[in-house]
Design a protein around this motif. Structure first.
Motif, PDB file in Angstrom:
ATOM      1  N   MET A 156       0.826  -1.212   0.000  1.00 35.52           N
ATOM      2  CA  MET A 156       0.000   0.000   0.000  1.00 35.52           C
ATOM      3  C   MET A 156       0.862   1.265   0.000  1.00 35.52           C
ATOM      4  SD  MET A 156      -3.196  -0.886   2.521  1.00 35.52           S
ATOM      5  CE  MET A 156      -3.962   0.697   2.146  1.00 35.52           C
ATOM      6  N   ALA A 157       2.134   1.105   0.307  1.00 35.38           N
ATOM      7  CA  ALA A 157       3.033   2.259   0.336  1.00 35.38           C
ATOM      8  C   ALA A 157       3.165   2.905  -1.030  1.00 35.38           C
ATOM      9  CB  ALA A 157       4.405   1.845   0.864  1.00 35.38           C
ATOM     10  N   TYR A 158       2.917   2.169  -2.110  1.00 42.63           N
ATOM     11  CA  TYR A 158       2.930   2.799  -3.439  1.00 42.63           C
ATOM     12  C   TYR A 158       1.837   3.864  -3.515  1.00 42.63           C
ATOM     13  CZ  TYR A 158       6.113  -0.830  -5.141  1.00 42.63           C
ATOM     14  OH  TYR A 158       7.192  -1.643  -5.343  1.00 42.63           O
ATOM     15  N   GLY A 159       0.659   3.541  -2.992  1.00 42.27           N
ATOM     16  CA  GLY A 159      -0.423   4.525  -2.950  1.00 42.27           C
ATOM     17  C   GLY A 159      -0.108   5.670  -2.012  1.00 42.27           C
ATOM     18  N   PHE A 160       0.499   5.347  -0.859  1.00 47.42           N
ATOM     19  CA  PHE A 160       0.877   6.401   0.085  1.00 47.42           C
ATOM     20  C   PHE A 160       1.871   7.362  -0.567  1.00 47.42           C
ATOM     21  CE2 PHE A 160       0.275   3.070   3.683  1.00 47.42           C
ATOM     22  CZ  PHE A 160      -1.097   3.196   3.582  1.00 47.42           C
ATOM     23  N   CYS A 214       4.559  10.684   9.776  1.00 51.17           N
ATOM     24  CA  CYS A 214       3.762  11.188  10.900  1.00 51.17           C
ATOM     25  C   CYS A 214       4.288  12.509  11.468  1.00 51.17           C
ATOM     26  CB  CYS A 214       3.644  10.106  11.980  1.00 51.17           C
ATOM     27  SG  CYS A 214       2.775   8.633  11.358  1.00 51.17           S
ATOM     28  N   PRO A 215       5.608  12.638  11.724  1.00 48.50           N
ATOM     29  CA  PRO A 215       6.093  13.959  12.155  1.00 48.50           C
ATOM     30  C   PRO A 215       5.858  15.041  11.110  1.00 48.50           C
ATOM     31  CG  PRO A 215       7.709  12.260  12.661  1.00 48.50           C
ATOM     32  CD  PRO A 215       6.668  11.623  11.791  1.00 48.50           C
ATOM     33  N   PRO A 221      -3.453  15.517   4.342  1.00 55.45           N
ATOM     34  CA  PRO A 221      -2.967  15.461   5.728  1.00 55.45           C
ATOM     35  C   PRO A 221      -3.991  14.881   6.702  1.00 55.45           C
ATOM     36  CG  PRO A 221      -2.298  17.519   4.735  1.00 55.45           C
ATOM     37  CD  PRO A 221      -3.223  16.854   3.752  1.00 55.45           C
ATOM     38  N   ILE A 222      -5.275  15.248   6.547  1.00 54.54           N
ATOM     39  CA  ILE A 222      -6.300  14.686   7.436  1.00 54.54           C
ATOM     40  C   ILE A 222      -6.447  13.187   7.195  1.00 54.54           C
ATOM     41  CG2 ILE A 222      -8.781  14.643   7.910  1.00 54.54           C
ATOM     42  CD1 ILE A 222      -8.774  17.689   7.613  1.00 54.54           C
ATOM     43  N   LEU A 223      -6.423  12.787   5.931  1.00 51.67           N
ATOM     44  CA  LEU A 223      -6.499  11.357   5.617  1.00 51.67           C
ATOM     45  C   LEU A 223      -5.341  10.603   6.253  1.00 51.67           C
ATOM     46  CD1 LEU A 223      -7.758   8.995   4.070  1.00 51.67           C
ATOM     47  CD2 LEU A 223      -6.384   9.676   2.086  1.00 51.67           C
ATOM     48  N   TRP A 224      -4.133  11.160   6.153  1.00 51.61           N
ATOM     49  CA  TRP A 224      -2.985  10.467   6.744  1.00 51.61           C
ATOM     50  C   TRP A 224      -3.047  10.475   8.275  1.00 51.61           C
ATOM     51  CZ3 TRP A 224      -0.010   6.864   5.136  1.00 51.61           C
ATOM     52  CH2 TRP A 224       1.037   6.450   5.973  1.00 51.61           C
ATOM     53  N   SER A 225      -3.617  11.504   8.854  1.00 52.12           N
ATOM     54  CA  SER A 225      -3.732  11.526  10.317  1.00 52.12           C
ATOM     55  C   SER A 225      -4.574  10.357  10.797  1.00 52.12           C
ATOM     56  CB  SER A 225      -4.328  12.852  10.798  1.00 52.12           C
ATOM     57  OG  SER A 225      -5.721  12.936  10.522  1.00 52.12           O
TER      58      SER A 225
END
Length: 214
Positions: free
Chosen positions: A75-79, A146-147, A171-175
């Protein structure tokens, strides 16, 4: 259920931090410059801050997600794609268009923004060390997701005018994604990440309504 173990997760940080050293120092210098420029309030400083945010998101997407995290999580490819899109959004809206104006307004949002910045840069690694992680096992300021996200919320709370709301989406999605995973991985310093997006959104909406003409 995560597709990797805690040990594999920490091993990625060890490999990544060793591979990019001393980029961590440059990240701290860049973050410190961005924070200092908040108090200058000029077009040049605003574009520089936006450029630093864009660089942090691009680096994290390409160097961390794409190059290292994909080894244990597809999933990191999408990230990586999301982080690069966010970098492009900061570059376009903040650097090219000049639609991000930073500055300190003595309200609750600005003070919480400063708290987020200091947390991402100082308290975050200290909490990791207190939990028994070694230095190179830590998600580092400015070069890990995250930081970078917490720092970004802090800097967005230190804007003095409304900016395009689309800049908050990723950013909200990643939070939510990163914060939820942190609870499963035993990374307590990321617990703030889980709520930082909601806190920032509420404060920014309140700020923008206050600034709107009657």
């Amino acid at each position: 259920m995560l597709p990797f173990t805690v040990e594999q997760f920490l091993a990625v940080f060890v490999n990544y931090n060793n591979a990019i050293w001393p980029a961590q120092i440059l990240a701290y210098l860049s973050g410190g410059l961005a924070f200092a420029l908040v108090f200058r309030s000029s077009k040049w400083s605003d574009r520089t801050v936006a450029g630093i945010l864009a660089a942090m998101w691009a680096w994290t997407g390409l160097a961390y997600h794409l190059t290292f995290f994909t080894a244990i999580n597809r999933m990191a490819y999408g990230f990586a794609a999301l982080f690069v899109v966010q970098a492009a959004a900061f570059a376009y809206a903040g650097v090219y268009q000049g639609r991000m104006m930073f500055g300190f307004n003595a309200g609750p949002g600005a003070w919480i923004g400063i708290a987020f910045v200091l947390y991402a840069a100082i308290l975050y690694p200290l909490l990791g060390l207190a939990m028994g992680h070694r230095y190179f096992e830590l998600p580092m300021f400015g070069v890990t997701p995250c930081p970078v996200t917490i720092f970004t919320f802090g800097m967005l709370l230190l804007t003095r005018q409304p900016f395009p709301r689309q800049l908050l989406v990723i950013p909200i999605l990643w939070s939510l994604v990163g914060g939820s995973a942190a609870m499963l991985l035993g990374v307590p310093q990321d617990w703030l990440l889980l709520v930082s997006g909601a806190i920032s959104l509420v404060l920014l909406i309140r700020r923008d309504r206050w600034l709107a003409p009657a």
